[in-house]
Motif scaffolding. Structure first.
Motif, PDB file in Angstrom:
ATOM      1  N   ILE A  28       0.824  -1.222   0.000  1.00  0.00           N
ATOM      2  CA  ILE A  28       0.000   0.000   0.000  1.00  0.00           C
ATOM      3  C   ILE A  28       0.858   1.272   0.000  1.00  0.00           C
ATOM      4  CG2 ILE A  28      -1.469   1.392   1.504  1.00  0.00           C
ATOM      5  CD1 ILE A  28      -3.173  -0.921   2.015  1.00  0.00           C
ATOM      6  N   LEU A  29       1.936   1.215   0.796  1.00  0.00           N
ATOM      7  CA  LEU A  29       2.780   2.415   0.932  1.00  0.00           C
ATOM      8  C   LEU A  29       3.331   2.883  -0.414  1.00  0.00           C
ATOM      9  CD1 LEU A  29       4.732   1.634   4.207  1.00  0.00           C
ATOM     10  CD2 LEU A  29       2.878   3.266   3.850  1.00  0.00           C
ATOM     11  N   PHE A  30       3.559   1.918  -1.328  1.00  0.00           N
ATOM     12  CA  PHE A  30       4.114   2.287  -2.639  1.00  0.00           C
ATOM     13  C   PHE A  30       3.210   3.227  -3.420  1.00  0.00           C
ATOM     14  CE2 PHE A  30       7.774  -0.456  -4.188  1.00  0.00           C
ATOM     15  CZ  PHE A  30       8.318  -0.560  -2.918  1.00  0.00           C
ATOM     16  N   PHE A  31       1.914   3.222  -3.077  1.00  0.00           N
ATOM     17  CA  PHE A  31       0.988   4.096  -3.796  1.00  0.00           C
ATOM     18  C   PHE A  31       1.370   5.569  -3.639  1.00  0.00           C
ATOM     19  CE2 PHE A  31      -3.215   2.367  -5.410  1.00  0.00           C
ATOM     20  CZ  PHE A  31      -3.177   3.179  -6.529  1.00  0.00           C
ATOM     21  N   ILE A  32       2.001   5.855  -2.494  1.00  0.00           N
ATOM     22  CA  ILE A  32       2.409   7.245  -2.240  1.00  0.00           C
ATOM     23  C   ILE A  32       3.377   7.719  -3.345  1.00  0.00           C
ATOM     24  CG2 ILE A  32       3.515   8.802  -0.588  1.00  0.00           C
ATOM     25  CD1 ILE A  32       0.809   7.680   0.337  1.00  0.00           C
ATOM     26  N   PHE A  33       4.303   6.801  -3.738  1.00  0.00           N
ATOM     27  CA  PHE A  33       5.236   7.164  -4.825  1.00  0.00           C
ATOM     28  C   PHE A  33       4.469   7.590  -6.068  1.00  0.00           C
ATOM     29  CE2 PHE A  33       8.497   3.813  -3.284  1.00  0.00           C
ATOM     30  CZ  PHE A  33       8.907   4.680  -2.297  1.00  0.00           C
ATOM     31  N   HIS A  34       3.443   6.779  -6.368  1.00  0.00           N
ATOM     32  CA  HIS A  34       2.696   7.044  -7.597  1.00  0.00           C
ATOM     33  C   HIS A  34       1.964   8.375  -7.514  1.00  0.00           C
ATOM     34  CE1 HIS A  34       3.298   3.287  -9.786  1.00  0.00           C
ATOM     35  NE2 HIS A  34       3.571   2.823  -8.568  1.00  0.00           N
ATOM     36  N   ILE A  35       1.473   8.671  -6.324  1.00  0.00           N
ATOM     37  CA  ILE A  35       0.778   9.958  -6.160  1.00  0.00           C
ATOM     38  C   ILE A  35       1.764  11.108  -6.398  1.00  0.00           C
ATOM     39  CG2 ILE A  35      -0.331  11.448  -4.453  1.00  0.00           C
ATOM     40  CD1 ILE A  35      -1.657   8.875  -3.344  1.00  0.00           C
ATOM     41  N   VAL A  36       2.989  10.954  -5.869  1.00  0.00           N
ATOM     42  CA  VAL A  36       4.007  11.999  -6.062  1.00  0.00           C
ATOM     43  C   VAL A  36       4.352  12.130  -7.552  1.00  0.00           C
ATOM     44  CG1 VAL A  36       6.393  12.646  -5.592  1.00  0.00           C
ATOM     45  CG2 VAL A  36       4.963  11.756  -3.752  1.00  0.00           C
ATOM     46  N   ILE A  37       4.506  10.985  -8.207  1.00  0.00           N
ATOM     47  CA  ILE A  37       4.844  11.019  -9.641  1.00  0.00           C
ATOM     48  C   ILE A  37       3.746  11.737 -10.431  1.00  0.00           C
ATOM     49  CG2 ILE A  37       5.080   9.567 -11.699  1.00  0.00           C
ATOM     50  CD1 ILE A  37       6.613   7.583  -9.884  1.00  0.00           C
ATOM     51  N   ALA A  38       2.476  11.435 -10.096  1.00  0.00           N
ATOM     52  CA  ALA A  38       1.369  12.090 -10.807  1.00  0.00           C
ATOM     53  C   ALA A  38       1.417  13.598 -10.602  1.00  0.00           C
ATOM     54  CB  ALA A  38       0.040  11.530 -10.322  1.00  0.00           C
ATOM     55  N   SER A  39       1.798  14.017  -9.400  1.00  0.00           N
ATOM     56  CA  SER A  39       1.821  15.467  -9.178  1.00  0.00           C
ATOM     57  C   SER A  39       2.965  16.133  -9.940  1.00  0.00           C
ATOM     58  CB  SER A  39       1.888  15.790  -7.684  1.00  0.00           C
ATOM     59  OG  SER A  39       3.099  15.312  -7.156  1.00  0.00           O
TER      60      SER A  39
END
Ligand code: ATP
Ligand code: MG
Length: 644
Positions: A128-139
């Motif tokens: 689940i924690l890896f999703f944070i990376f993806h959110i940062v990448i999207a931003s």
């Protein structure tokens, strides 16, 4: 002086140059997309390796097959993205294509993530924690709004899975042996994890977006700074060019044409022109034009007094007309809009006696000129004014010189015949052909003879000078002559008069043989005659004169040296001026025109040579001539021709 228009440039010169390649922002997006693709290779491989580790090393029981499949799928779709990205890079595609590609990447990554989470235990999954990376990448890729929407979607997806598993609508797929007690049905745990996941996701999106937003702003600033730096460099270059023009040519049309061209190119505008006041001061005539049609130039007369724009500019102001069609300053607004001109900038050309013309730039866009443009055009105009004035002054001098020489020639021609007639009449008298003359009469006649001889020499000198100035430029009648032989002959001629003056005259040639140069025999004779006669005239009895010629590289060096009265220091600078004679020379020798050296200099210059005078008052004078040799003839001079 009328400069031709350059119709070929009319259309092409208009549009400002397109920016080469992609902008900085576009390039940044493209490189981020490529970077994300590189990262994803590692992500796909990591999923496969991690699944293997869980199974083989930690001996935990996970849904290995779907997990391997997810890892493989990541690699496959990444390959597709990789190929697409290469294609976009190859065709220099627009930013929108990259945006679409980034959108697809994030979409598929989201899907892979949610499946990964589901097959590793849903809410219990450490992934689940890896999703944070993806959110940062999207931003990084998208606007703050889109980044926030992606974060909310991620939270919704994770919560959805967790809730569906909680209520049993979706099967729970845990990693067996990872947790001792299952937590996915624990409501409190569920709420806590979802709350912290949601808040971390939202905060990450916010932080990522605001950092990215600031970077974008900086980037835009850099882009605009780079552009203005580029513009400044071009202008500096143009100023430099125009400075070079100031020093490099005295040809008026060339100066004018280069100025309009440089200005138009440096400002990136459609056209540029120079108008100068005519001699009456009542008309401003176009003298150099770049990028305007002939029809526009012939639109009508421009009167510096009644034309409001011209009046304003000639008063010394740089005038910016932002809207050519509506400006009350324009005398011909209709013609301007027909020509496609929407705005113009005019700077005065100012000389010693005030404004004498206008430098004007024309643009096809309204309100095209900035305050920087105004300063730039004013600077070019100031520099151009110097160049134009210099070139015009030179032209005027040349014209004056030609007129003066022609005048002298005419006058001397008219003087020559009465002088020679008078001379022969005097001879008739002195020879007693018309009756015997008394001693007293003879004395007067002799004096009259001497004066008339002087007058004849003066007329001859003047005529020579004028001929040299006028004809020297028109035709070149030089032929190969032997300088040594002529020098020899002239030195011989002065032997008697030198002896009569109580002087020792010595001639020698350092190398035997001929010294062939391109000249006229008569001209060279005249040069040597003048120099040796000066040495004889301005050396007191008992003195010496040395005449010599020698070869130095490809040049003949002729020196005439004496131990005479010398030239006062302050007189040196006037030596080649017409009619100049130094005071000590006038004191010693009453007769003399002061034209001899002027003629010598003129002739030597025409023969491609140089003259130098060194002198010390009361010690002596050395005149050195340097003339280019065209052949090295080493045949010995026949002894009979050699000087004593
Ligand atoms: P002209 O040659 O027409 O009879 P000039 O000899 O005075 O007159 P230039 O030959 O032009 O005129 O010389 C100009 C001046 O230069 C002379 O008047 C004299 O002052 C100076 N000058 C030239 N040659 C010598 C020299 N050898 N020694 C001293 N002064 C010289
Ligand atoms: Mg002289």
């Amino acid at each position: 002086m009328q400069a031709p228009t350059i119709p070929g440039n009319v259309d092409s010169a208009g549009a400002p140059p397109e920016r080469p390649g992609r902008s900085l922002v576009e390039a940044e997006l493209a490189s981020s997309v490529a970077w994300l693709i590189r990262l994803r290779w590692a992500a796909g491989v990591s999923v496969i390796v991690a699944t293997w580790l869980v199974e083989a090393v930690f001996r935990l029981d996970a849904a290995a097959r779907p997990l391997y499949a997810i890892g493989g799928a990541i690699l496959v779709y990444n390959l597709a993205f990789y190929l697409l990205e290469r294609r976009l890079a190859g065709t220099k595609s627009p930013a929108a294509d990259y945006q679409r590609l980034a959108m697809w990447q994030v979409g598929l990554d989201w899907l892979a993530m949610i499946l990964l989470i589901h097959f590793t235990g849903g809410i219990e999954s450490p992934v689940i924690l890896f999703f944070i990376f993806h959110i940062v990448i999207a931003s990084i890729f998208f606007s703050p709004r889109a980044a926030l929407a992606f974060a909310v979607l991620a939270i919704a997806l994770v919560s959805g899975i967790a809730l569906l598993e909680y209520i049993g609508l979706l099967p729970h797929e845990p990693i067996e042996g990872y947790l001792e007690i299952p937590l996915y049905r624990n409501g409190l745990y569920l709420a806590a994890v979802l709350f912290f996941f949601a808040s971390t996701g939202l905060i990450s999106a916010y932080l990522g977006s605001s950092i990215q937003e600031r970077l974008r702003k900086r980037e835009a600033e850099i882009v605009s700074l780079t552009e203005s730096l580029q513009q400044a460099t071009t202008r500096l270059q143009a100023l430099n060019d125009s400075a070079r023009i100031v020093g490099s040519t005295l040809d008026v049309p060339q100066v004018l044409n280069r100025l309009v061209r440089t200005s138009a190119e440096a400002m990136g505008v459609r056209a540029c022109s120079i108008r100068l006041l005519d001699t009456s001061g009542h008309r401003l005539e176009p003298v150099a034009v770049y990028g305007l049609s002939q029809a526009y130039l012939e639109k009508g007369p421009v009167d510096p007094v009644s034309n409001p724009l011209a009046r304003e500019v000639l008063s010394g102001k740089t005038v910016n007309v932002a809207d050519a069609a509506a400006s009350p300053l324009l005398q011909y607004p209709g013609e301007a809009s027909q020509e496609g001109i929407r705005s113009m900038l005019s700077a005065p050309l100012i000389g010693k006696d005030g404004a004498f013309g206008i430098l004007r730039a024309y643009a096809i866009e309204p309100d095209r000129f900035t305050p920087e443009d105004e300063a730039f055009l004013a600077a070019i105009a100031a520099q151009g004014s110097i160049a134009i004035e210099n070139a015009m002054a030179y032209q005027a001098i040349e014209q004056l010189d030609a007129t003066k020489s022609q005048f002298i020639r005419m006058v001397t021609h008219e003087l020559r015949s009465p002088v020679s007639v008078t001379k022969s009449l005097l001879k008739t008298l002195t020879n007693g052909y018309v009756g015997k003359v008394t001693d007293a009469q003879q004395d007067i006649l002799n004096r009259a003879n001497r004066r008339i001889d002087f007058l004849q020499k003066l007329v001859d000198d003047l005529l020579d000078l004028a001929t040299g100035k006028v004809e020297g430029k028109l035709k070149d009648v030089r032929e190969p002559v032997d300088l040594a032989a002529i020098l020899n002959r002239v030195a011989d001629r002065f032997e008697v008069s030198a002896r009569e003056h109580g002087l020792q005259l010595d001639y020698k040639s350092a190398q035997e043989g001929a010294f062939i140069i391109l000249a006229t025999e008569e001209g060279l004779d005249r040069v040597f005659d003048n120099l040796i006669s000066n040495a004889v005239k301005y050396t007191r009895p008992g003195g010496s004169i040395w005449v010599a010629v020698q070869r130095e590289d490809n040049e003949a060096w002729v020196t005439v040296k004496d131990t005479g009265i010398g030239i006062p220091q302050e007189a040196m600078q006037h030596m080649f001026e017409e009619f100049y004679r130094a005071p000590n020379a006038k004191e010693l020798e009453f007769e003399g025109t002061g034209l001899g050296l002027t003629i010598v200099k003129d002739l030597i210059t025409r023969f491609g040579g140089r003259i130098a005078i060194e002198s010390e008052q009361d010690a002596g004078t050395t005149v050195t001539l340097t003339l280019p040799l065209i052949a090295t003839d080493t045949r010995p001079i026949p002894p009979a021709e050699q000087a004593a």
